[in-house]
Design an enzyme around this catalytic site. Structure first.
Site, short mmCIF file in Angstrom:
data_model
loop_
_atom_site.label_atom_id
_atom_site.label_comp_id
_atom_site.label_asym_id
_atom_site.label_seq_id
_atom_site.Cartn_x
_atom_site.Cartn_y
_atom_site.Cartn_z
N ASP A 5 -17.07 7.22 -1.78
CA ASP A 5 -15.87 7.01 -0.97
C ASP A 5 -15.61 8.33 -0.24
O ASP A 5 -16.22 9.37 -0.56
CB ASP A 5 -14.69 6.64 -1.89
CG ASP A 5 -13.43 6.24 -1.13
OD1 ASP A 5 -13.52 5.99 0.10
OD2 ASP A 5 -12.35 6.17 -1.76
N ARG B 267 -13.24 -8.77 1.10
CA ARG B 267 -11.82 -8.53 0.87
C ARG B 267 -11.03 -9.83 1.10
O ARG B 267 -10.12 -10.16 0.35
CB ARG B 267 -11.30 -7.44 1.83
CG ARG B 267 -11.86 -6.05 1.59
CD ARG B 267 -11.39 -5.46 0.28
NE ARG B 267 -9.95 -5.39 0.19
CZ ARG B 267 -9.19 -4.39 0.65
NH1 ARG B 267 -9.77 -3.36 1.25
NH2 ARG B 267 -7.88 -4.39 0.50
N CYS C 21 -16.21 1.46 0.39
CA CYS C 21 -15.08 0.60 0.77
C CYS C 21 -14.71 0.73 2.23
O CYS C 21 -14.07 -0.15 2.78
CB CYS C 21 -13.88 0.89 -0.12
SG CYS C 21 -13.12 2.51 0.14
N HIS D 292 -7.30 1.08 -6.42
CA HIS D 292 -7.48 0.18 -5.27
C HIS D 292 -8.06 -1.13 -5.81
O HIS D 292 -9.20 -1.50 -5.54
CB HIS D 292 -8.43 0.83 -4.26
CG HIS D 292 -8.38 0.23 -2.89
ND1 HIS D 292 -7.58 -0.85 -2.56
CD2 HIS D 292 -9.05 0.55 -1.75
CE1 HIS D 292 -7.75 -1.15 -1.29
NE2 HIS D 292 -8.64 -0.32 -0.77
N GLN E 266 -9.72 -3.94 -3.59
CA GLN E 266 -11.05 -3.56 -3.12
C GLN E 266 -12.09 -3.82 -4.20
O GLN E 266 -13.21 -4.27 -3.92
CB GLN E 266 -11.07 -2.07 -2.74
CG GLN E 266 -12.42 -1.59 -2.23
CD GLN E 266 -12.77 -2.14 -0.87
OE1 GLN E 266 -12.00 -2.02 0.08
NE2 GLN E 266 -13.94 -2.75 -0.75
N ARG F 79 0.87 -1.19 0.00
CA ARG F 79 0.00 0.00 0.00
C ARG F 79 0.89 1.23 0.00
O ARG F 79 1.69 1.42 0.93
CB ARG F 79 -0.91 0.00 1.23
CG ARG F 79 -1.59 1.34 1.46
CD ARG F 79 -2.72 1.29 2.47
NE ARG F 79 -3.86 0.59 1.92
CZ ARG F 79 -5.07 0.61 2.45
NH1 ARG F 79 -5.31 1.31 3.56
NH2 ARG F 79 -6.07 -0.05 1.89
N1 NVA Z 1 -9.92 6.64 -1.24
C1 NVA Z 1 -9.57 6.21 0.11
C2 NVA Z 1 -9.75 4.74 0.23
C3 NVA Z 1 -9.47 4.20 1.60
C4 NVA Z 1 -9.57 2.70 1.70
C5 NVA Z 1 -8.15 6.62 0.43
O1 NVA Z 1 -7.29 6.50 -0.43
O2 NVA Z 1 -7.91 7.09 1.54
N1 CP Z 2 -11.16 -0.33 2.34
C1 CP Z 2 -9.90 -0.34 2.81
O1 CP Z 2 -8.94 -0.53 2.06
O2 CP Z 2 -9.80 -0.17 4.14
P1 CP Z 2 -8.46 -0.01 5.00
O3 CP Z 2 -7.88 1.35 4.68
O4 CP Z 2 -8.90 -0.13 6.43
O5 CP Z 2 -7.51 -1.09 4.60
#
Ligand code: NVA
Ligand code: CP
Length: 306
Positions: free
Chosen positions: A224, A292, A264, A128, A131, A101
């Site tokens: 989101d 997931r 998500c 993502h 997801q 990540r």
């Molecule tokens: N768009 C959000 C998704 C979190 C799982 C982010 O990148 O923070």
């Molecule tokens: N949806 C998602 O990726 O959640 P986290 O940021 O908790 O991993």
């Protein structure tokens, strides 16, 4: 050649469908696949915070017979003294796969270039894709065949979730509509990629600025956070800009009568979505979060056999 999963369109329509089929099988029989028996280790690296991704990869890797090695980037050499490429050279001799990540998509590309083990995007600023496998599994459970369904994503059209919906939805033959202010429209190159994929799958990709137009008649409504990780200093501007993209009962009334709602998570109730929608009867967010686990186990099993 080692297969990686850096963006949703790294999978062909047939491959995406096969992984979703495998996810259904693994959800029904959790310990059926043991590709990591040995046990082999999978490195799971986090530059950003996580609950769902961290837990689902750790549990999923254990379910597959392996050992998860969770690494917080700040406590490693990656991103400081060491490049993604050199990190890959070290890890690939000891682990079966690398899950990461991070912020910039280009870092994942550098990690994957020449890597001997699969590299998986566990969220970047642009996509993502893990997801989306969970979201598509959830939509399949609720609606059956994905092909021909209309999904509307409203809010930050430039965020990872919106852009992954464009690519993964087009791959699945869905009609993907993004409702976002012009300033936060998806990357034009991603839209072009989605249109190209959709032209061969029977789907479509449409970007509009009107949330009602995006949601009108949709089978699935998605949003989101308005403030993705790394964008915290833009919060005031974003909250002011996205106000008319909030998913509330009035917006949901424009969707199909049987429409479902996905997010998500984590969610900011009262901002991108009202509590009576996300906690209401059309919401499938807890199945989505559970999926997931099943989707990523299927992905890892597939990647390790290709
Ligand atoms: N768009 C959000 C998704 C979190 C799982 C982010 O990148 O923070
Ligand atoms: N949806 C998602 O990726 O959640 P986290 O940021 O908790 O991993």
């Amino acid at each position: 050649m080692t297969r990686h999963f850096l963006r949703d369109d790294d999978l062909s329509p047939a491959e995406q469908s096969a992984i979703l089929d495998l996810a259904v099988t693994l959800k029904a029989d959790r310990y059926q696949a043991r590709p990591l028996e040995g046990p082999q280790t999978v490195a799971v690296i986090f530059d950003k915070s996580s609950t769902r991704t961290r837990v689902s990869f750790a549990v999923g890797i254990a379910d597959l017979g392996g050992v998860p090695l969770i690494i917080a980037t700040a406590s490693s050499q990656l991103g400081g003294k060491e490049t993604p490429s050199d990190t890959a050279r070290v890890l690939e001799r000891q682990v079966a796969a690398i899950v990461w990540r991070t912020y910039a998509q280009v870092g994942l590309e550098q990690m994957a270039e020449g890597a001997l083990v699969p590299v998986v995007n566990a969220l970047s600023d642009d996509f993502h894709p893990c997801q989306l496998l969970a979201d598509l599994l959830t939509i399949r459970e609720q609606k059956g065949d994905l092909k021909g369904l209309t999904v509307a994503f409203v809010g930050d059209g430039r965020c990872n979730m919106a852009q992954s919906y464009l690519l993964a939805g087009a791959t699945a033959g869905m009609h993907v509509r993004i409702g976002a202010p012009t300033e936060f429209a998806p990357d034009a190159a991603v839209v072009a990629d989605a249109e190209r994929i959709a032209s061969s799958t029977g789907g479509s990709a449409l970007v509009v600025t009107d949330a009602v137009e995006a949601v009108s008649g949709a089978d699935i409504v998605v949003t989101d956070t308005w403030v993705s990780m790394g964008k915290e200093d833009e919060k005031a501007h974003r909250v002011a800009t996205f106000g008319s993209y909030k998913v509330d009962q009035a917006l949901m009334a424009h969707a199909d009568d049987e429409a479902i709602f996905l997010h998500c998570l984590p969610a900011d109730r009262g901002y991108e979505v009202e509590a009576d929608v996300i906690d209401g009867p059309r919401s499938v967010i807890w199945d989505e979060a559970e999926n997931r686990l099943h989707a990523q186990k299927a992905l890892l099993t597939w990647l390790l056999s290709h």
